[in-house]
Design an enzyme around this catalytic site. Sequence first.
Site, PDB file in Angstrom:
ATOM      1  N   SER A  27       0.796  -1.254   0.209  1.00  0.00           N
ATOM      2  CA  SER A  27       0.112  -0.083  -0.145  1.00  0.00           C
ATOM      3  C   SER A  27       0.946   1.144  -0.057  1.00  0.00           C
ATOM      4  O   SER A  27       0.649   2.145  -0.816  1.00  0.00           O
ATOM      5  CB  SER A  27      -0.959  -0.109   1.180  1.00  0.00           C
ATOM      6  OG  SER A  27      -1.930  -1.208   1.235  1.00  0.00           O
ATOM      7  N   ARG A  31       1.570   4.147  -2.984  1.00  0.00           N
ATOM      8  CA  ARG A  31       1.313   5.603  -2.637  1.00  0.00           C
ATOM      9  C   ARG A  31       2.635   6.260  -3.081  1.00  0.00           C
ATOM     10  O   ARG A  31       2.546   7.671  -3.372  1.00  0.00           O
ATOM     11  CB  ARG A  31       0.835   5.815  -1.189  1.00  0.00           C
ATOM     12  CG  ARG A  31      -0.908   5.172  -1.490  1.00  0.00           C
ATOM     13  CD  ARG A  31      -1.172   4.945   0.048  1.00  0.00           C
ATOM     14  NE  ARG A  31      -2.483   4.513   0.123  1.00  0.00           N
ATOM     15  CZ  ARG A  31      -3.166   3.582   0.092  1.00  0.00           C
ATOM     16  NH1 ARG A  31      -2.370   2.401  -0.583  1.00  0.00           N
ATOM     17  NH2 ARG A  31      -4.441   3.329   0.101  1.00  0.00           N
ATOM     18  N   GLN A 174      -8.955   2.136  -0.905  1.00  0.00           N
ATOM     19  CA  GLN A 174      -8.682   2.266  -2.394  1.00  0.00           C
ATOM     20  C   GLN A 174      -9.584   3.471  -2.782  1.00  0.00           C
ATOM     21  O   GLN A 174      -9.388   4.444  -3.558  1.00  0.00           O
ATOM     22  CB  GLN A 174      -8.949   1.304  -3.254  1.00  0.00           C
ATOM     23  CG  GLN A 174      -7.839   0.025  -2.850  1.00  0.00           C
ATOM     24  CD  GLN A 174      -8.370  -1.082  -3.630  1.00  0.00           C
ATOM     25  OE1 GLN A 174      -9.156  -1.131  -4.445  1.00  0.00           O
ATOM     26  NE2 GLN A 174      -7.313  -2.009  -3.505  1.00  0.00           N
ATOM     27  N   ASP A 325      -7.056  -8.221   3.976  1.00  0.00           N
ATOM     28  CA  ASP A 325      -6.239  -8.971   3.205  1.00  0.00           C
ATOM     29  C   ASP A 325      -5.937 -10.198   3.992  1.00  0.00           C
ATOM     30  O   ASP A 325      -5.113 -11.110   3.161  1.00  0.00           O
ATOM     31  CB  ASP A 325      -5.176  -8.469   2.573  1.00  0.00           C
ATOM     32  CG  ASP A 325      -5.574  -7.373   1.610  1.00  0.00           C
ATOM     33  OD1 ASP A 325      -6.494  -7.405   1.143  1.00  0.00           O
ATOM     34  OD2 ASP A 325      -4.764  -6.278   1.212  1.00  0.00           O
ATOM     35  N   LYS A 352     -12.273  -9.348  -4.407  1.00  0.00           N
ATOM     36  CA  LYS A 352     -10.815  -9.028  -4.425  1.00  0.00           C
ATOM     37  C   LYS A 352     -10.214  -9.822  -5.553  1.00  0.00           C
ATOM     38  O   LYS A 352     -11.062 -10.008  -6.522  1.00  0.00           O
ATOM     39  CB  LYS A 352     -10.167  -9.577  -3.116  1.00  0.00           C
ATOM     40  CG  LYS A 352     -10.775  -8.948  -1.946  1.00  0.00           C
ATOM     41  CD  LYS A 352     -10.055  -7.353  -1.870  1.00  0.00           C
ATOM     42  CE  LYS A 352     -10.543  -6.666  -0.632  1.00  0.00           C
ATOM     43  NZ  LYS A 352     -10.182  -5.329  -0.648  1.00  0.00           N
ATOM     44  N   ARG A 399      -2.781 -14.333  -2.463  1.00  0.00           N
ATOM     45  CA  ARG A 399      -2.954 -14.547  -1.114  1.00  0.00           C
ATOM     46  C   ARG A 399      -3.704 -15.970  -0.860  1.00  0.00           C
ATOM     47  O   ARG A 399      -3.345 -16.537   0.034  1.00  0.00           O
ATOM     48  CB  ARG A 399      -3.810 -13.440  -0.472  1.00  0.00           C
ATOM     49  CG  ARG A 399      -3.184 -12.060  -0.729  1.00  0.00           C
ATOM     50  CD  ARG A 399      -3.318 -11.233   0.562  1.00  0.00           C
ATOM     51  NE  ARG A 399      -3.025  -9.677   0.168  1.00  0.00           N
ATOM     52  CZ  ARG A 399      -2.068  -9.096   0.054  1.00  0.00           C
ATOM     53  NH1 ARG A 399      -0.964  -9.961   0.723  1.00  0.00           N
ATOM     54  NH2 ARG A 399      -1.613  -8.092  -0.130  1.00  0.00           N
TER      55      ARG A 399
HETATM   56  C1  S3P Z   1      -5.324  -1.582  -0.223  1.00  0.00           C
HETATM   57  C2  S3P Z   1      -6.590  -1.342   0.375  1.00  0.00           C
HETATM   58  C3  S3P Z   1      -7.539  -2.574   0.319  1.00  0.00           C
HETATM   59  C4  S3P Z   1      -6.765  -4.103   0.171  1.00  0.00           C
HETATM   60  C5  S3P Z   1      -5.735  -3.850  -0.800  1.00  0.00           C
HETATM   61  C6  S3P Z   1      -4.892  -2.529  -0.476  1.00  0.00           C
HETATM   62  C7  S3P Z   1      -4.929   0.094  -0.228  1.00  0.00           C
HETATM   63  O1  S3P Z   1      -8.803  -2.679  -0.478  1.00  0.00           O
HETATM   64  O2  S3P Z   1      -7.703  -5.197   0.129  1.00  0.00           O
HETATM   65  O3  S3P Z   1      -4.956  -5.092  -1.035  1.00  0.00           O
HETATM   66  O4  S3P Z   1      -3.576  -0.209  -0.487  1.00  0.00           O
HETATM   67  O5  S3P Z   1      -5.594   0.980  -0.271  1.00  0.00           O
HETATM   68  P1  S3P Z   1      -9.999  -1.828  -0.268  1.00  0.00           P
HETATM   69  O6  S3P Z   1      -9.610  -0.688   0.368  1.00  0.00           O
HETATM   70  O7  S3P Z   1     -10.814  -1.968  -1.550  1.00  0.00           O
HETATM   71  O8  S3P Z   1     -10.675  -2.630   0.862  1.00  0.00           O
END
Ligand code: S3P
Length: 442
Positions: A27, A31, A174, A325, A352, A399
Site C-alpha cells: 500500500s 502511494r 482504495q 487481506d 478481491k 493470497r
Molecule cells: C488497499 C486497500 C484494500 C486492500 C488492498 C490494498 C490499499 O482494499 O484489500 O490490498 O492499499 O488501499 P479496499 O480498500 O478496497 O478494501
Amino acid sequence: MHTDIAPLTARHHGPLKGRLRVPGDKSISHRALILGALAVGETRILGLLEGEDVLNTGKAVRALGARVERHGAREWRVHGVGVGGFAEPAAPLDFGNSGTGCRLMLGAVAGCPIAATFDGDASLRRRPMRRVLEPLERIGAHTLTSSEGRLPLRLAGARDPIPIVFEPPVPSAQLKSAVLLAGLAVPGETIVIEVEATRDHTEKMLVHFGAGVRVEPHGTLGRRITLAGQPELTPRPIVVPADPSSAAFPLVAAVITPGSDVILDGVMLNPLRAGLVATLIEMGALIERVGMRNEGGEEVADLRVRAGALRGVEVPASRAPAMIDEYPVLAVAAAFAEGTTVMRGLKELRVKESDRLAATVALLRANGVTADIAGDDLIVEGSGRAAGGGLVVTHMDHRIAMSALVMGLASEKPVKIDDASFIATSFPGFVELMRSLGADLS
Ligand code: S3P
C-alpha cells in the site's frame, strides 16, 4: 509480467526456525510512487516493494510523464510533474493484477485534463470500478468507455474539478484514496467521510508531502478527512516498512507448524493494519512484539512467533478493515485451532483478486477442513489439525496461493497449488524466504 503457470507443493518437514524481513509494504509503495509523481522535484524511496503490482504503478506514472529510476540495491527515485501535471499517455495503462494501483491512479488521473485508458489482467477485468468512477464523475471526470463499470475503460479527467463531500458506500481505502488523489487538483476542500476507518496511508503521506489534511473522528468507528486542494507537494524521503500483509504468511506458518520459532523483522503495526496479530493473540498464539519503534512515520516492531495451541474465536465485522487481506490465512490458522472460528462481515472479500470467500472455503474443504459461508460470515470448524492432500485452485490470487502453501507446511499430507506465479505480484522471494526457515516447497 509474471512467469508461466507454475504448480507448487508444500509438505510438512519440521519446525520453521530463523529470522527474516519480508518486502516493503504494498500500500505504501503504490502511494510513494504516485505522490512522488505528483510532487515537484525528486522523491527518494527506500525499501520500495518490487512486486509486479507496484512495478505496474511505476510504469503507469512513467507513461504519464514522471521519471522513475532505480538507484543501487534499495533506492528508487521519482521525479514528479506536480499536481495536475500528468501528460496524456500514448498507450493504455496496464495495471496487471492490481486493484489498488488501478483505483488510485484513476483518482490521480481524474484531476488532470487528459484522457487515459486503464486495463488489467483477467482477474482485474472482473473487479468493480463503478464504485470509484461514481465520485470521480461528481468531481468532473468523464468515463468515455467502459463495459458495465469494468476494465478496460477510458477516463477523461476533469477540466474544472469540483469539490465534493463523499461517503464511501463500503469501507475501502482504495476508494477513499482515489477521491483524495483527485481532490489534489480541486480548488477548495474535498471531504471523505468514512463510517469505518480504513488504512490511512494516503492521508499520512499527503501530510508528509506538505498537503493540508484534517482528520477528525466520525461516530464511533469512522473518520472525516478534509483535504485542502491544489497544494504544492514537496518531495520528502520515504522509508517503506515491512508489509504486515506479507508477514502474515510466515507468521501463521510459524504459529501452526509444531516446534517453530521465527523472528520477523520490522513489521509495520499501523493500528489500521494490525487486526491479524490481535486476532491470533486472542486465539492464544505466542507472538511477542519486540523493539517497538517508529520507522518512516509508522509503528514497527520485530515479531517473535512460536508455535502453540490455538482456540477458535469470533472475529467481529468491525475488525475487517484492519485485516481485510488476511482472512484467507487466518482461516488456515482457524483450521488448526480447537473449536469454531466465526469471521463476520466479509462481503468485500467477494470482489478481491478472486472471490476470496468462495476460494478460501474451497481451499479448506479440499484439505479435509469443515468450513462454511453463512451470509457474509465465514465459519471454520477447527480440530487442531488438517488432513491436507488437496489441490487448491488459486484463481489468479496471490493470497490464496500463499495461504494454501502455509497450510501444506503443517498438514498431514502435502498441499498442492495449481499456480504459484501470481505470488510475485505482492511477495517476490516468498518461496526462497520460506525455504530459508526450513519450509519444504517444491
Ligand atoms: C488497499 C486497500 C484494500 C486492500 C488492498 C490494498 C490499499 O482494499 O484489500 O490490498 O492499499 O488501499 P479496499 O480498500 O478496497 O478494501
